[in-house]
Every structure is written in C-alpha cells, then in structure tokens.
Write an enzyme that holds these catalytic residues in place. Structure first.
Site, short mmCIF file in Angstrom:
data_model
loop_
_atom_site.label_atom_id
_atom_site.label_comp_id
_atom_site.label_asym_id
_atom_site.label_seq_id
_atom_site.Cartn_x
_atom_site.Cartn_y
_atom_site.Cartn_z
N HIS A 152 33.99 25.37 58.71
CA HIS A 152 35.10 26.53 58.69
C HIS A 152 35.84 26.64 60.02
CE1 HIS A 152 37.11 30.10 58.46
NE2 HIS A 152 36.30 30.73 59.20
N CYS A 180 35.23 32.90 53.73
CA CYS A 180 35.33 31.53 54.60
C CYS A 180 34.86 30.44 54.01
CB CYS A 180 35.25 32.01 56.26
SG CYS A 180 36.03 33.04 56.66
N ASN A 206 42.80 30.35 61.91
CA ASN A 206 41.60 30.56 60.99
C ASN A 206 42.06 30.82 59.72
OD1 ASN A 206 39.69 31.68 59.29
ND2 ASN A 206 38.61 32.72 60.99
#
Length: 311
Positions: A237, A111, A267
């Site tokens: 993120h 990420c 996500n």
C-alpha cells in the site's frame, strides 16, 4: 487455483502538486517530500465518480485479457470512498461494461481492500462459484478530504486499478497465492458520519506499520512457498515512503523492485496496490510469471497480502 490474466489502471487528468497545496494550507514541497515522499497526486473532476474511474480501469484490464464481457461472472470492487452506496460500484461497473448477471459486490477494508477482493475472488474461483472475475480497487478520496487540514490533505489522491483473474487448473503454481489477512481493531484512521472527512492519528499508524507488518508480509511469502529473496517486486500500500522502505528493509529485499507510485500518485487507499502493480507491469519492470508480493494495510486497522505472478 486462479491466475491474473491482465491489469489496467486509470488516473484523473488533474495533477495537484505540493506547490499547489502550499497555496491552500501552511505547508511546502520540502516538508511533504520529507515526511511522506509525495510530489504530486491526481484529483478527479467534480462530476467524476468512483464508478467512473473503476469502469475505466476495468475496461482496460478486460480489453487486455482476451476475454469479453460475456466471460465475466464476478465483479468485486474495493472502495472506502464511494458516496453512491446503492447500486453498489460493482453493479455500476458491470452495467457500463455490458457484463450481464455477474455476482457483484463492494468490499470496504480501506487501504487493504484490493488484497481482500483479490483473495475473495480467488476463493470463489477455487470453490467453483466463478470462472472469470474482474477485481478493482477504486477511490475518490478528494471527496472526503478536508482541504483545510494540512495533516491529511497533503496525502490523498484519486484513481483506480483493476485485474482480471481466471481459473487455472493446470498451473504448476497458483498465480494468486494464499492470502494472509486480519486486523488490529483501532480507530486510528476514521471516516465517520454523513459526507465525512478522513481523520487519522498519523504517528499511531506509522508505529503500527513499521513494527507489526513485516512479519505478516513474511507469512504471505511463506504460505506461497516463496522466499523474500526470490521476489521480483514488492507492491505495498502506498501510504508513506518511510513505511515502504521500513517494511522492505525488514524483509531483506535488496534486489526486488519496490513500488513507490506514492511519489506521483499520493495515497489512493484501495486503489494504490493495483494502480502501482499495473504501472510496473506496463513498464516491463516485472518479468512475466515472476513472484510479486502484494501487501495492503490501513484503516480498521486491517491488513492483507499475497504473492501473485503477473502476466
């Protein structure tokens, strides 16, 4: 030094809602929104690859840059989910866009990946090894998601974001500021084995993110010579709205735009920062040249962030 010339993003057309997920596993819209803040996520078609999405985002960024494929001499892709390992995604993108003979590499820090590839491309430009670079974050997490596991399948989505960066010898301030990066080695988030599923220890990741990351993000501001109060936007993120809010609060961000693309995109790991940034710029929510803090964190556990100034 280098600067961002342009941005681009791509998301698949299929929208997967929380109500859709409630038909698949034991969950519901209220619980998902309360726990992670997600309402929808995009899911790629079975025949749509990481390279397909990366190429689409990159093509938009290149078209907006005023450059041509012949001007690009470096292509770097952050991804943790590409099933096709060789040729790497960067080389596939270069071939599809007609970019000849670029340096081409993939990078996997999950990420935090986009901030890593942005930094390494910036370093290449600063060192004189590159002039114009195309940097991309792209993920097809639906390929490695266990759709029977309600603790993870509610979280992830697919997509890509890209930026063109170029040498900027005359700039008064770098468009891409110094990176602060590192890791806290842990197996709290795992993608292991052949055609694996994502596994994560959510509470451990949440505690780490909400306690350890704000001081690191602050160091990125300090290295760029920018106070948090000067930031026009914060693009972390897109892991969890509670994590995003917690870091923003600890940084004292009261006036900055806080990216929360997670609500509609889920996500998307290495794609989440460039995807959210591209959308903010496209909507005109970030003034040209204003400082923006990018900050990625996740599997590894790795982190990286820098202050950038957008076109």
């Amino acid at each position: 030094m280098s600067r961002i010339m342009s941005l681009g993003h791509y998301q698949p057309s299929r929208v997967l809602t929380n109500d859709d997920l409630a038909q698949m596993v034991d969950t519901n819209d209220e619980w998902i929104r309360d726990r992670v803040g997600i309402a929808t996520r995009r899911i790629a078609a079975p025949d749509e690859s990481v390279a397909d999405m990366a190429s689409a985002a990159a093509e938009k960024a290149l078209a907006s840059s005023g450059l041509t494929a012949a001007d690009i001499d470096l292509v770097a892709v952050a991804t943790t989910s590409s099933i096709d390992r060789c040729p790497n995604v960067a080389a596939r993108v270069a071939a599809r866009l007609g970019i000849t003979a670029p340096a081409a590499y993939d990078l996997n820090t999950a990420c935090s990946g986009f901030s890593y590839v942005l930094a390494t491309a910036d370093h290449a430009i600063t060192a004189g090894a590159s002039r114009n670079a195309l940097v991309i974050g792209a993920e097809k997490l639906s390929d490695i998601t266990d759709w029977t596991d309600r603790s993870t399948c509610i979280i992830f989505g697919d997509g890509a974001g890209a930026a063109v960066i170029t040498a900027d010898a005359e700039g008064e301030r770098p468009g891409v500021g110094p990176v602060v990066w590192g890791s806290a080695p842990s197996e709290a988030i795992r993608i292991e084995g052949w055609r694996p599923y994502i596994q994560q220890e959510g509470q451990a990741v949440f505690r780490w993110a909400t306690t350890a990351l704000a001081p690191i993000a602050l160091r990125a501001c300090e290295r760029a010579g920018v106070a948090p109060a000067e930031l026009a936007a914060f693009v972390p993120h897109q892991a969890n709205t509670r994590i995003i809010d917690g870091i923003a609060k600890r940084l004292g961000l009261t006036d900055a735009v806080i990216a929360k693309d997670i609500v509609e995109s889920g996500n998307t790991s290495a794609a989440s920062v460039p995807l959210a940034l591209s959308k903010l710029v496209e909507r005109g929510e970030v003034p040209s040249g204003a400082p923006v803090l990018l900050f990625g964190f996740g599997g590894g556990l790795t982190y990286a962030g820098q202050v950038v100034r957008c076109p």
